[in-house]
Design an enzyme around this catalytic site. Sequence first.
Site, PDB file in Angstrom:
ATOM      1  CG  ASN A   1      45.827  64.107  11.318  1.00 55.87           C
ATOM      2  OD1 ASN A   1      46.587  63.327  11.746  1.00 55.87           O
ATOM      3  ND2 ASN A   1      44.783  64.592  12.036  1.00 55.87           N
TER       4      ASN A   1
ATOM      5  NE  ARG B   1      29.059  59.008  -5.831  1.00 56.84           N
ATOM      6  CZ  ARG B   1      29.304  60.075  -5.695  1.00 56.84           C
ATOM      7  NH1 ARG B   1      28.360  61.011  -6.133  1.00 56.84           N
ATOM      8  NH2 ARG B   1      30.640  60.607  -6.037  1.00 56.84           N
TER       9      ARG B   1
ATOM     10  CB  SER C   1      44.031  74.191  13.197  1.00 51.72           C
ATOM     11  OG  SER C   1      43.373  73.041  12.745  1.00 51.72           O
TER      12      SER C   1
ATOM     13  CB  SER D   1      42.282  75.857   9.031  1.00 56.17           C
ATOM     14  OG  SER D   1      42.565  75.079  10.478  1.00 56.17           O
TER      15      SER D   1
ATOM     16  CE  LYS E   1      43.736  65.093   6.561  1.00 55.22           C
ATOM     17  NZ  LYS E   1      42.348  64.683   7.261  1.00 55.22           N
TER      18      LYS E   1
ATOM     19  N   GLY F   1      30.806  67.122  12.789  1.00 55.33           N
ATOM     20  CA  GLY F   1      32.399  66.455  13.356  1.00 55.33           C
ATOM     21  C   GLY F   1      33.340  67.570  13.941  1.00 55.33           C
TER      22      GLY F   1
ATOM     23  N   GLY G   1      36.461  57.002   0.753  1.00 51.79           N
ATOM     24  CA  GLY G   1      37.646  57.759   0.331  1.00 51.79           C
ATOM     25  C   GLY G   1      38.682  57.932   1.482  1.00 51.79           C
ATOM     26  N   GLY G   2      39.390  58.880   1.540  1.00 50.37           N
ATOM     27  CA  GLY G   2      40.743  59.027   2.543  1.00 50.37           C
ATOM     28  C   GLY G   2      40.201  59.118   3.756  1.00 50.37           C
TER      29      GLY G   2
HETATM   30  P1  ATR Z   1      38.031  62.180   1.353  1.00 49.19           P
HETATM   31  O1  ATR Z   1      39.523  62.367   1.306  1.00 49.19           O
HETATM   32  O2  ATR Z   1      37.110  63.430   1.795  1.00 49.19           O
HETATM   33  O3  ATR Z   1      37.387  60.909   1.758  1.00 49.19           O
HETATM   34  P2  ATR Z   1      37.616  61.330  -1.563  1.00 49.19           P
HETATM   35  O4  ATR Z   1      38.598  60.438  -1.425  1.00 49.19           O
HETATM   36  O5  ATR Z   1      37.272  62.239  -2.757  1.00 49.19           O
HETATM   37  O6  ATR Z   1      37.537  62.388  -0.188  1.00 49.19           O
HETATM   38  O7  ATR Z   1      36.218  60.537  -1.002  1.00 49.19           O
HETATM   39  C1  ATR Z   1      35.029  61.058  -1.377  1.00 49.19           C
HETATM   40  C2  ATR Z   1      33.942  60.109  -0.778  1.00 49.19           C
HETATM   41  O8  ATR Z   1      32.481  60.729  -0.782  1.00 49.19           O
HETATM   42  C3  ATR Z   1      33.808  58.935  -1.953  1.00 49.19           C
HETATM   43  O9  ATR Z   1      33.224  57.707  -1.141  1.00 49.19           O
HETATM   44  C4  ATR Z   1      32.556  59.442  -2.748  1.00 49.19           C
HETATM   45  O10 ATR Z   1      32.147  58.386  -3.324  1.00 49.19           O
HETATM   46  P3  ATR Z   1      32.375  57.869  -4.827  1.00 49.19           P
HETATM   47  O11 ATR Z   1      33.713  56.959  -4.390  1.00 49.19           O
HETATM   48  O12 ATR Z   1      31.250  56.967  -5.062  1.00 49.19           O
HETATM   49  O13 ATR Z   1      32.775  58.771  -5.359  1.00 49.19           O
HETATM   50  C5  ATR Z   1      31.655  59.936  -1.762  1.00 49.19           C
HETATM   51  N1  ATR Z   1      30.712  60.991  -2.236  1.00 49.19           N
HETATM   52  C6  ATR Z   1      31.113  62.138  -2.666  1.00 49.19           C
HETATM   53  N2  ATR Z   1      29.671  62.919  -2.651  1.00 49.19           N
HETATM   54  C7  ATR Z   1      28.865  62.061  -2.732  1.00 49.19           C
HETATM   55  C8  ATR Z   1      27.316  62.112  -3.005  1.00 49.19           C
HETATM   56  N3  ATR Z   1      26.946  63.031  -3.325  1.00 49.19           N
HETATM   57  N4  ATR Z   1      26.698  60.901  -2.835  1.00 49.19           N
HETATM   58  C9  ATR Z   1      27.357  59.860  -2.278  1.00 49.19           C
HETATM   59  N5  ATR Z   1      28.662  59.588  -1.862  1.00 49.19           N
HETATM   60  C10 ATR Z   1      29.376  60.794  -2.322  1.00 49.19           C
END
Ligand code: ATR
Length: 276
Positions: free
Chosen positions: A87, A152, A17, A15, A66, A244, A129-130
């Site tokens: 966060n 996906r 931070s 980190s 989180k 980012g 995702g989150g």
């Molecule tokens: P975060 O908190 O970082 O958002 P998460 O909740 O595990 O972590 O979500 C990861 C995201 O990345 C999801 O949208 C995942 O797609 P799926 O819902 O289909 O699993 C996406 N993701 C991760 N690896 C990927 C890849 N190689 N190609 C496309 N999407 C990917």
Amino acid sequence: MTDRYAVVGNPVAHSKSPMIHHAFAKQTGQDIAYERLLSPLDEFLRTVEGFRAIGGKGVNVTVPFKLEAYRLATIHSACAQLAQACNCLRFDSDAIFGDNTDGNGIVTDIQHNLSVPLRGQRILIMGAGGAVQGILGPVLDCAPAQVIVANRTEEKARRLVDYFLACPAYAASPIRSSSYAALKEAAFDIVVNGTSSSLSDTLPALPPGVFARRALAYDMMYGKGRTPFLAHAREQGGGILADGLGMLVEQAAESFLVWRGVRPATAPVIAMLKAP
Ligand code: ATR
């Protein structure tokens, strides 16, 4: 007495931070110390309560805690409520205030640091995702023309979009979900990679043509250099490429504001982190 803060995560050794907050403290003349706290996966509560018991005033919270941080907070900001994740926690005498500064962090980085307005733009957000749930509220607040959430697993994108449309403040917002394949006739001014694909050096299956001329390609991941997503964006005619890092510093500045009541200047800290 020096006020103590920390970032809690697992892993947390990487980190940046502490470096960022120490730079903010020096710049604003605030007397704080900021450390890394590695929490065992099943001991987030104990770790945070322990830090509070020895005088900690607040924490940043990173992966994978989180959601637990949200549950620990007794008062939530509107951003935290929408994200259902925190966060940033501030320990008050009779409450724990929980915020989510990621959304304002990315919005400030895009609009202020990269000088790209969100208002009226066609925006594609990859992932559901989150990380994406954390930024959608502040992005929608900027009145974009369109926000497409592509994932996906399309069902997850649909659920996330439905969640926002069910909030009265966002019921009429121009947000919808999509698969990647269904994007093939569409072009976007801003494409944000909010998936964790860059961690595994892979690229979601974007069809050609999604980057409008001079589009901004923004990878929420930082510290991975030219990710497959950013390399693909460049090949496809993307105009501005960003990782980012700016978002990281901006969300930290928002946390600093929550804790200390002053918002530090971020440009010198971003420059410091970018320096070779
Ligand atoms: P975060 O908190 O970082 O958002 P998460 O909740 O595990 O972590 O979500 C990861 C995201 O990345 C999801 O949208 C995942 O797609 P799926 O819902 O289909 O699993 C996406 N993701 C991760 N690896 C990927 C890849 N190689 N190609 C496309 N999407 C990917």
